[in-house]
Motif scaffolding. Structure first.
Motif, PDB file in Angstrom:
ATOM      1  N   HIS A  45      -3.719 -11.886  -5.660  1.00  0.00           N
ATOM      2  CA  HIS A  45      -2.911 -11.188  -4.670  1.00  0.00           C
ATOM      3  C   HIS A  45      -2.298 -12.207  -3.707  1.00  0.00           C
ATOM      4  O   HIS A  45      -2.997 -13.089  -3.219  1.00  0.00           O
ATOM      5  CB  HIS A  45      -3.757 -10.203  -3.861  1.00  0.00           C
TER       6      HIS A  45
ATOM      7  N   LEU B 128      -3.239   6.768   2.862  1.00  0.00           N
ATOM      8  CA  LEU B 128      -4.304   6.310   3.743  1.00  0.00           C
ATOM      9  C   LEU B 128      -5.468   7.280   3.777  1.00  0.00           C
ATOM     10  O   LEU B 128      -6.596   6.910   4.091  1.00  0.00           O
ATOM     11  CB  LEU B 128      -3.761   6.098   5.166  1.00  0.00           C
TER      12      LEU B 128
ATOM     13  N   ARG C 187      -0.069   2.505   0.253  1.00  0.00           N
ATOM     14  CA  ARG C 187      -0.139   1.082  -0.096  1.00  0.00           C
ATOM     15  C   ARG C 187       0.958   0.779  -1.112  1.00  0.00           C
ATOM     16  O   ARG C 187       1.112   1.497  -2.102  1.00  0.00           O
ATOM     17  CB  ARG C 187      -1.507   0.758  -0.690  1.00  0.00           C
TER      18      ARG C 187
ATOM     19  N   ASP D 258       1.456  -8.080  -2.475  1.00  0.00           N
ATOM     20  CA  ASP D 258       1.229  -6.981  -1.543  1.00  0.00           C
ATOM     21  C   ASP D 258       2.376  -6.896  -0.541  1.00  0.00           C
ATOM     22  O   ASP D 258       2.757  -7.901   0.069  1.00  0.00           O
ATOM     23  CB  ASP D 258      -0.096  -7.176  -0.805  1.00  0.00           C
TER      24      ASP D 258
ATOM     25  N   HIS E   6       2.786  -3.772   1.826  1.00  0.00           N
ATOM     26  CA  HIS E   6       2.140  -3.229   3.026  1.00  0.00           C
ATOM     27  C   HIS E   6       1.044  -2.257   2.612  1.00  0.00           C
ATOM     28  O   HIS E   6       1.032  -1.728   1.497  1.00  0.00           O
ATOM     29  CB  HIS E   6       3.144  -2.575   3.978  1.00  0.00           C
ATOM     30  N   ASP E   7       0.121  -2.009   3.535  1.00  0.00           N
ATOM     31  CA  ASP E   7      -1.010  -1.119   3.288  1.00  0.00           C
ATOM     32  C   ASP E   7      -0.820   0.262   3.870  1.00  0.00           C
ATOM     33  O   ASP E   7      -1.603   1.170   3.587  1.00  0.00           O
ATOM     34  CB  ASP E   7      -2.303  -1.717   3.861  1.00  0.00           C
TER      35      ASP E   7
END
Length: 216
Positions: A35, A133, A189, A205, A207-208
């Protein structure tokens, strides 16, 4: 009785074999899953990738050698026009009024990668919108609506090779790709997984969740 015992033993042997394979797969994946974040380079090396072939953990790139990828930016816009992109190059995908466009700028450096056709396929990058989330699963992939790397031909874009791009060994190029993100999927995510298999081995990645979303 003997037949029953024999079948039971065969079942147990198959179970133990499959369990050992799964454990080997999981152990290898735990160490060899990669990642990076926005602005960080990831090495997409077919030689390194194939080291996982014995346990079935490969991404299987469509080239031999190494390509480095760096996601320079990823921003949301209401439309391609708002992003300043040439709509003449876009695919005919209709956006609903609450949809967004995620515009990604990717720098590619061809270290020594080659393939038979000389063209590389952008669809090796798969935009995944993972989990909300609240942990509700959302099996959804962003739809590519725009890519500026398609070869030019007389009269315009080579639509037969829309997803393909050329980059010579030793060359570095920057590409812009835009994806449709349907309404309600901005709070999940979001990441690129790279390869042609279901193994999410090489990942960028983005964003979460909503607190990290840019442009909304």
């Amino acid at each position: 009785m003997v037949i029953a015992l024999g079948l039971s033993g065969l079942y147990l042997w198959n179970y133990l074999q499959n369990r050992a394979k799964e454990e080997a797969f999981q152990a290898y994946a735990a160490v060899h899953t990669y990642h990076v974040g926005v602005g960080e380079a990831i090495a997409l090396d077919s030689r390194q990738d194939m080291e996982g072939s014995d346990v079935g953990y490969t991404a299987l790139f469509h080239w031999a050698g190494c390509m480095d990828a760096t996601l320079l930016s990823a921003d949301y816009f209401d439309s391609l026009e708002d992003a300043g992109l040439d709509t003449e190059r876009a695919l005919p995908i209709e956006l609903d009024k609450d949809d967004h466009v995620l515009v990604c700028r990717m720098q590619m450096k061809n270290v020594d990668a080659t393939n038979e056709s000389g063209l590389f396929n952008w669809l090796v990058f798969d935009l995944v919108l993972g989990q909300r989330l609240d942990h509700t699963p959302v099996p959804y992939n962003g739809e590519l609506i725009y890519f500026d790397g398609a070869p030019e031909v007389e009269g315009g874009i080579d639509h037969e090779n829309y997803y393909r791009f050329h980059i010579s060994p030793g060359e570095t190029r920057e590409f812009t790709a835009a994806y449709v993100v349907r309404a309600g999927y901005e709070d999940v995510r979001t990441f690129f997984t790279i390869g042609t298999t279901l193994n999410q081995k090489y990942n960028i990645d983005i964003h979460d969740g909503p607190e990290e979303v840019s442009g909304i």
